[in-house]
Design a protein around this motif. Sequence first.
Motif: not given
Length: 220
Positions: A7-10, A14-19, A36-38, A42-46
């Motif tokens: 998932w891409t955390y914002v 607006k800084k992003e990192t991928v977990w 996590i969505e709560k 989360v910008k993207q979750l796959l």
Amino acid sequence: MKVFMEWTYVTPKKKETVWTSKEMEVSEAITFAEDIEKTGRVKQLLFYDARGVAWTKKELIKLMKEIETEPHDVIAYFDGGFDRQTKKAGIGIVIYYKQDGEQFRIRANAQLDELQSNNEAEYAAFHFLLEQLEHLGVHHLPVVFRGDAHVVLHQLSSDWPVFSDEGRWVERIERKMKRLCISPIYEPIGRKENSEADQLATQALRGTMIRSTIQLERKR
């Protein structure tokens, strides 16, 4: 079926990192994803399966509903034996799987007379197992393969080199595995743990053919 999440955390700025998560069962992964969505960060979750295929949460939930009505959670055993005097081979397979909330077991064997060795009988048993999985309708799923033929399992997993005698069997097996989109999980076991398939192979050598499917009782 197991997956891992990415998932891409914002941040608020607006800084992003991928977990990336560890591998886990789909139901557990979906539970974590919903939590996590709560956070609203989360910008993207796959979700990624064993084949590296990416799924959104919506797609994965839909897939799991479809899988529930098809054979899944498959654990398959195989064994082969060869009689040098009669030049006959006996092969046996056992398949455990779930479908529609119930658990089932398939037992089957066969006698072959065109093989040349015990090792070839083991490969023939594995190929016969794939044929039964295809007949059952298993596809696009991980399958656990267990047997006491460690050479076969290690060669199929590319841990050990494949020699010319086994090469044609490995190619046949890999072609069928690819056609069924099965993600194999190879688990070498001892002979005692493989007693069901071993007995079926022995019965085939004696001319006793078996084919049965039963529903197993649920553990209380």
